[in-house]
Structure formats: structure tokens, C-alpha cells
Design a protein around this motif. Structure first.
Motif, PDB file in Angstrom:
ATOM      1  N   ASN A  72     -80.953  -0.369 -12.593  1.00 57.84           N
ATOM      2  CA  ASN A  72     -80.947   0.118 -11.218  1.00 57.84           C
ATOM      3  C   ASN A  72     -81.860   1.327 -11.020  1.00 57.84           C
ATOM      4  N   ALA A  73     -82.118   2.048 -12.080  1.00 55.57           N
ATOM      5  CA  ALA A  73     -83.038   3.181 -11.975  1.00 55.57           C
ATOM      6  C   ALA A  73     -84.469   2.710 -11.727  1.00 55.57           C
ATOM      7  N   LYS A  74     -84.754   1.491 -12.162  1.00 55.84           N
ATOM      8  CA  LYS A  74     -86.100   0.925 -11.998  1.00 55.84           C
ATOM      9  C   LYS A  74     -86.152  -0.141 -10.908  1.00 55.84           C
ATOM     10  N   ASN A  75     -85.031  -0.361 -10.243  1.00 59.70           N
ATOM     11  CA  ASN A  75     -84.965  -1.392  -9.190  1.00 59.70           C
ATOM     12  C   ASN A  75     -85.450  -2.745  -9.709  1.00 59.70           C
ATOM     13  N   THR A  76     -85.011  -3.092 -10.897  1.00 59.24           N
ATOM     14  CA  THR A  76     -85.521  -4.305 -11.540  1.00 59.24           C
ATOM     15  C   THR A  76     -84.377  -5.104 -12.143  1.00 59.24           C
ATOM     16  N   VAL A  77     -84.468  -6.413 -11.991  1.00 59.09           N
ATOM     17  CA  VAL A  77     -83.544  -7.335 -12.638  1.00 59.09           C
ATOM     18  C   VAL A  77     -84.344  -8.187 -13.606  1.00 59.09           C
ATOM     19  N   TYR A  78     -83.721  -8.535 -14.714  1.00 63.79           N
ATOM     20  CA  TYR A  78     -84.396  -9.283 -15.777  1.00 63.79           C
ATOM     21  C   TYR A  78     -83.669 -10.588 -16.061  1.00 63.79           C
ATOM     22  N   LEU A  79     -84.400 -11.522 -16.606  1.00 60.20           N
ATOM     23  CA  LEU A  79     -83.806 -12.736 -17.143  1.00 60.20           C
ATOM     24  C   LEU A  79     -84.438 -12.973 -18.498  1.00 60.20           C
ATOM     25  N   GLN A  80     -83.670 -12.691 -19.541  1.00 58.65           N
ATOM     26  CA  GLN A  80     -84.120 -12.946 -20.904  1.00 58.65           C
ATOM     27  C   GLN A  80     -83.784 -14.384 -21.242  1.00 58.65           C
ATOM     28  N   MET A  81     -84.779 -15.150 -21.601  1.00 61.07           N
ATOM     29  CA  MET A  81     -84.585 -16.569 -21.886  1.00 61.07           C
ATOM     30  C   MET A  81     -84.962 -16.832 -23.338  1.00 61.07           C
ATOM     31  N   ASN A  82     -83.994 -17.257 -24.117  1.00 66.51           N
ATOM     32  CA  ASN A  82     -84.204 -17.569 -25.527  1.00 66.51           C
ATOM     33  C   ASN A  82     -84.011 -19.056 -25.768  1.00 66.51           C
ATOM     34  N   SER A  83     -84.504 -19.512 -26.895  1.00 64.86           N
ATOM     35  CA  SER A  83     -84.353 -20.928 -27.281  1.00 64.86           C
ATOM     36  C   SER A  83     -84.721 -21.854 -26.128  1.00 64.86           C
ATOM     37  N   LEU A  84     -85.870 -21.608 -25.567  1.00 69.25           N
ATOM     38  CA  LEU A  84     -86.286 -22.379 -24.396  1.00 69.25           C
ATOM     39  C   LEU A  84     -86.466 -23.853 -24.738  1.00 69.25           C
ATOM     40  N   LYS A  85     -86.129 -24.673 -23.754  1.00 68.87           N
ATOM     41  CA  LYS A  85     -86.240 -26.122 -23.895  1.00 68.87           C
ATOM     42  C   LYS A  85     -87.194 -26.645 -22.821  1.00 68.87           C
ATOM     43  N   SER A  86     -87.693 -27.837 -23.032  1.00 63.13           N
ATOM     44  CA  SER A  86     -88.619 -28.410 -22.061  1.00 63.13           C
ATOM     45  C   SER A  86     -87.960 -28.540 -20.688  1.00 63.13           C
ATOM     46  N   GLU A  87     -86.652 -28.778 -20.691  1.00 64.99           N
ATOM     47  CA  GLU A  87     -85.957 -28.913 -19.403  1.00 64.99           C
ATOM     48  C   GLU A  87     -85.789 -27.596 -18.657  1.00 64.99           C
ATOM     49  N   ASP A  88     -86.181 -26.499 -19.280  1.00 69.05           N
ATOM     50  CA  ASP A  88     -86.176 -25.200 -18.581  1.00 69.05           C
ATOM     51  C   ASP A  88     -87.459 -24.996 -17.772  1.00 69.05           C
ATOM     52  N   THR A  89     -88.394 -25.914 -17.914  1.00 64.70           N
ATOM     53  CA  THR A  89     -89.632 -25.808 -17.154  1.00 64.70           C
ATOM     54  C   THR A  89     -89.344 -25.853 -15.662  1.00 64.70           C
ATOM     55  N   ALA A  90     -89.800 -24.826 -14.957  1.00 66.01           N
ATOM     56  CA  ALA A  90     -89.523 -24.715 -13.521  1.00 66.01           C
ATOM     57  C   ALA A  90     -90.219 -23.483 -12.969  1.00 66.01           C
ATOM     58  N   VAL A  91     -90.235 -23.415 -11.669  1.00 64.57           N
ATOM     59  CA  VAL A  91     -90.590 -22.167 -11.003  1.00 64.57           C
ATOM     60  C   VAL A  91     -89.298 -21.374 -10.850  1.00 64.57           C
ATOM     61  N   TYR A  92     -89.321 -20.150 -11.319  1.00 58.50           N
ATOM     62  CA  TYR A  92     -88.135 -19.302 -11.285  1.00 58.50           C
ATOM     63  C   TYR A  92     -88.264 -18.292 -10.156  1.00 58.50           C
ATOM     64  N   TYR A  93     -87.185 -18.141  -9.399  1.00 61.49           N
ATOM     65  CA  TYR A  93     -87.145 -17.249  -8.254  1.00 61.49           C
ATOM     66  C   TYR A  93     -86.038 -16.210  -8.435  1.00 61.49           C
ATOM     67  N   CYS A  94     -86.290 -15.009  -7.976  1.00 62.30           N
ATOM     68  CA  CYS A  94     -85.215 -14.034  -7.901  1.00 62.30           C
ATOM     69  C   CYS A  94     -84.792 -13.891  -6.450  1.00 62.30           C
ATOM     70  N   ALA A  95     -83.566 -13.480  -6.257  1.00 59.84           N
ATOM     71  CA  ALA A  95     -83.017 -13.340  -4.919  1.00 59.84           C
ATOM     72  C   ALA A  95     -82.036 -12.183  -4.891  1.00 59.84           C
ATOM     73  N   ALA A  96     -81.832 -11.656  -3.698  1.00 60.93           N
ATOM     74  CA  ALA A  96     -80.935 -10.507  -3.531  1.00 60.93           C
ATOM     75  C   ALA A  96     -80.038 -10.721  -2.327  1.00 60.93           C
ATOM     76  N   ASP A  97     -78.831 -10.196  -2.422  1.00 61.30           N
ATOM     77  CA  ASP A  97     -77.897 -10.301  -1.302  1.00 61.30           C
ATOM     78  C   ASP A  97     -76.950  -9.116  -1.328  1.00 61.30           C
ATOM     79  N   PRO A  98     -76.645  -8.550  -0.169  1.00 62.13           N
ATOM     80  CA  PRO A  98     -75.769  -7.381  -0.140  1.00 62.13           C
ATOM     81  C   PRO A  98     -74.293  -7.698  -0.347  1.00 62.13           C
ATOM     82  N   ARG A  99     -73.921  -8.965  -0.309  1.00 58.67           N
ATOM     83  CA  ARG A  99     -72.521  -9.327  -0.490  1.00 58.67           C
ATOM     84  C   ARG A  99     -72.154  -9.347  -1.968  1.00 58.67           C
TER      85      ARG A  99
END
Length: 120
Positions: A72-99
Motif C-alpha cells: 500500500n505504500a507503493k500503491n501496487t498489487v502483485y501477482l506472483q505466478m509459479n509453476s506456470l502451465k500452458s493453460e495460464d496463457t492469457a491477458v491478465y488484468y488488474c481491477a479495483a473496487d471500493p467495496r
């Protein structure tokens, strides 16, 4: 405004970390989510994290391989992805919501996607 980055071409079994930087002063009050859309498929939820980072939730197929976190100090969210598989191939999006518990596909704000390609 959300800016995702970190995608790329990797081989199966490799790791990759996506980042999403947010503008604004109230980042810590937003639930943050990661979604992905594979070619020819619907967009699907991947993971989300509460504003404090104390609560996380994952798509079943990514549990144990993916980790969502935030600085939160850097206003950043991360997604660490390990052991990637071919089925993980995609366009990845981040999103935010106040709820606290936004509906999975009803997030208020969306970033542009970053492409992850996993070769087998």
C-alpha cells in the motif's frame, strides 16, 4: 488509473510476477483483483486481496501456484505466478473496487491487460 505490467513469454514451469500500479491516495481502501482472459474464452477471476492485505481468495486452479500481495505504500498489487502451465496463457488484468466484497465481475475500475504466454 491502473497500470499492469510484467507479462511476457516464458516456458512451462517458470515463474513470473505481474505488477499493477494504481494512482490515487486511497489505494489501501480498495479491494484489488486479478483476472485473465485466454484466447477465445471468457474473462475469469484469478485472485483478489482486501485493502489491508489480510484476506485473499484464489481461483481453484491457481491455488498453491499463484500469490496475490500488495504494497500500500507503493500503491501496487502483485501477482506472483509459479509453476506456470500452458493453460495460464492469457491477458491478465488488474481491477479495483471500493467495496469489501465486490462481485467477481463487477469491479469498478479496470486496467489495461498484460499478456502472459506460457510455452509448453
Amino acid at each position: 488509473q491502473l497500470q499492469a505490467c510484467g507479462g511476457g513469454l516464458v516456458q512451462a514451469g517458470d515463474s513470473l510476477r505481474l505488477s499493477c500500479a494504481a494512482s490515487g491516495r486511497t489505494f489501501s481502501s480498495y479491494t484489488m483483483g486479478w483476472f485473465r482472459q485466454a484466447p477465445g474464452k471468457e474473462r475469469e477471476f484469478v485472485a483478489h486481496i482486501s485493502g489491508t492485505g489480510g484476506s485473499t481468495y484464489y481461483l481453484d486452479s491457481t491455488k498453491g501456484r499463484f500469490t496475490i500481495s500488495r504494497d500500500n505504500a507503493k500503491n501496487t498489487v502483485y501477482l506472483q505466478m509459479n509453476s506456470l502451465k500452458s493453460e495460464d496463457t492469457a491477458v491478465y488484468y488488474c481491477a479495483a473496487d471500493p467495496r469489501l466484497r465486490p462481485p467477481p465481475y463487477g469491479y469498478a475500475y479496470w486496467g489495461q491487460g498484460t499478456l502472459v504466454t506460457v510455452s509448453s
